[in-house]
Design a protein around this motif. Structure first.
Motif, PDB file in Angstrom:
ATOM      1  N   LYS A 155       0.827  -1.209   0.000  1.00 12.04           N
ATOM      2  CA  LYS A 155       0.000   0.000   0.000  1.00 12.04           C
ATOM      3  C   LYS A 155       0.861   1.258   0.000  1.00 12.04           C
ATOM      4  CE  LYS A 155      -4.130  -2.105   1.912  1.00 12.04           C
ATOM      5  NZ  LYS A 155      -5.141  -2.159   2.984  1.00 12.04           N
ATOM      6  N   ALA A 156       2.006   1.196   0.687  1.00 16.02           N
ATOM      7  CA  ALA A 156       2.921   2.344   0.687  1.00 16.02           C
ATOM      8  C   ALA A 156       3.430   2.610  -0.722  1.00 16.02           C
ATOM      9  CB  ALA A 156       4.087   2.072   1.634  1.00 16.02           C
ATOM     10  N   GLN A 157       3.762   1.540  -1.453  1.00 17.66           N
ATOM     11  CA  GLN A 157       4.243   1.712  -2.826  1.00 17.66           C
ATOM     12  C   GLN A 157       3.123   2.246  -3.721  1.00 17.66           C
ATOM     13  OE1 GLN A 157       7.217  -0.871  -4.465  1.00 17.66           O
ATOM     14  NE2 GLN A 157       6.004  -1.272  -6.275  1.00 17.66           N
ATOM     15  N   ASP A 158       1.914   1.736  -3.536  1.00 13.50           N
ATOM     16  CA  ASP A 158       0.775   2.237  -4.315  1.00 13.50           C
ATOM     17  C   ASP A 158       0.574   3.736  -4.066  1.00 13.50           C
ATOM     18  OD1 ASP A 158       0.326  -0.243  -5.369  1.00 13.50           O
ATOM     19  OD2 ASP A 158      -1.296  -0.764  -3.994  1.00 13.50           O
ATOM     20  N   ALA A 159       0.686   4.137  -2.785  1.00 15.25           N
ATOM     21  CA  ALA A 159       0.485   5.545  -2.435  1.00 15.25           C
ATOM     22  C   ALA A 159       1.565   6.434  -3.031  1.00 15.25           C
ATOM     23  CB  ALA A 159       0.469   5.705  -0.911  1.00 15.25           C
ATOM     24  N   ALA A 160       2.769   5.872  -3.189  1.00 14.38           N
ATOM     25  CA  ALA A 160       3.907   6.651  -3.682  1.00 14.38           C
ATOM     26  C   ALA A 160       4.066   6.580  -5.199  1.00 14.38           C
ATOM     27  CB  ALA A 160       5.197   6.160  -3.014  1.00 14.38           C
ATOM     28  N   THR A 161       3.140   5.921  -5.868  1.00 16.79           N
ATOM     29  CA  THR A 161       3.213   5.783  -7.327  1.00 16.79           C
ATOM     30  C   THR A 161       2.479   6.941  -7.995  1.00 16.79           C
ATOM     31  OG1 THR A 161       3.303   3.371  -7.150  1.00 16.79           O
ATOM     32  CG2 THR A 161       2.702   4.293  -9.296  1.00 16.79           C
ATOM     33  N   GLY A 162       3.185   7.673  -8.837  1.00 13.55           N
ATOM     34  CA  GLY A 162       2.600   8.823  -9.507  1.00 13.55           C
ATOM     35  C   GLY A 162       1.741   8.443 -10.689  1.00 13.55           C
TER      36      GLY A 162
END
Length: 277
Positions: free
Chosen positions: A171-178
């Motif tokens: 979820k952290a990676q999803d949130a940080a994906t532009g």
């Protein structure tokens, strides 16, 4: 899956000198951790679970599962060890599966080991359902574990070394994906370390805010996400069969029954359109 380590398989005492540890042994991470403690435990209460072995040529046996138990009994001077003997014709893939299943049933694997196991089997078979059928893990659990491979290296290190839950890291990676599909490494690390401390509802809320507000800094998103109510508590009564199914699903997912119930409710609300993705 069950026939690989059938409970009615013969248990015999085997000389340690006739045992070999081969590459199909599942537990490669932290194999030597706490061997002294395990040896002392076995010395006091005995060996509660036989190791799993497969026959080789010339009266020798391959250790399929139980490498740490074998090392522990060597430390306390045993010459023989109880072992459950499985079929001699198991393939290397089946031995790998049997090793992982035995450790999973005994709840003796770490998150990192389960990730390694599920990912290797998925690459071997290329199908989540096949991996699920062969291991007894739910398809949802398999899907979650194999997502580790898509994490950026920095998040993999947080999962491996800092105890960040795999779901949180995803979820952290999803949130940080532009919007361009690129991942901001700094934002991903910030999200993961902060999400690690938060309740699941807050983690989901932060992820939604980040997706809805591309370009906003991770700090602003996190601060806004923390403003969300932590949770609302309510009680629900279900039948014995439903509760047993819930417990079984929770065990296969490696989480608590409450977390599984929350995920099922959240998934149902999203599928009906009452909750934003």
């Amino acid at each position: 899956m069950s026939e690989l380590i059938a409970k009615d398989a013969e248990v015999v005492l085997i000389s340690l000198s006739k045992l070999e540890i081969r590459p199909s042994q599942h537990r490669v991470e932290k194999t030597f951790a706490d061997i002294e403690e395990l040896a002392e435990n076995i010395k006091v209460v005995g060996l509660m679970h036989p190791i799993i072995v497969a026959p080789m040529s010339e009266g020798r046996y391959e250790v399929v599962a139980g490498q740490r138990r074998l090392l522990a009994v060597k430390k306390i001077g045993w010459e023989k060890i109880p072992a459950r003997v499985v079929r001699a014709d198991l393939t290397d893939s089946e031995k790998y599966i049997a090793s992982g299943v035995e450790n999973l049933l005994r709840r003796q694997t770490s998150e990192a080991e389960d990730i390694q196991w599920a990912t290797k089997l998925y690459k071997m078979y290329g199908n989540v359902k096949i991996v699920s059928d062969k291991t007894g893990m739910s398809q949802a659990r398999v899907r979650s574990l194999i997502k580790y491979d898509r994490l950026i290296p920095e998040l993999k290190r947080l999962v491996d070394d800092e105890g960040v839950d795999l779901k949180v890291a995803i979820k952290a990676q999803d949130a940080a994906t532009g919007v361009d599909g690129n991942v901001s490494t700094d934002d991903a690390i910030s999200y993961a370390r902060e999400m690690k401390k938060l309740a699941g509802s807050q983690v989901d809320h932060i992820t939604r805010i980040a997706k809805q507000n591309p370009g906003v800094s991770a700090k602003e998103v996190i601060d806004k996400g923390k403003e969300a109510p932590v949770a609302k508590r309510f009680q629900v009564t279900i039948g014995a069969n439903e509760y047993e199914a819930l417990e079984k699903m929770a065990q296969s997912e490696g989480v608590g029954a409450a977390e599984v119930a929350t995920e099922l409710i959240t998934g149902g609300l999203k599928s009906k359109g009452y909750l934003d993705e």
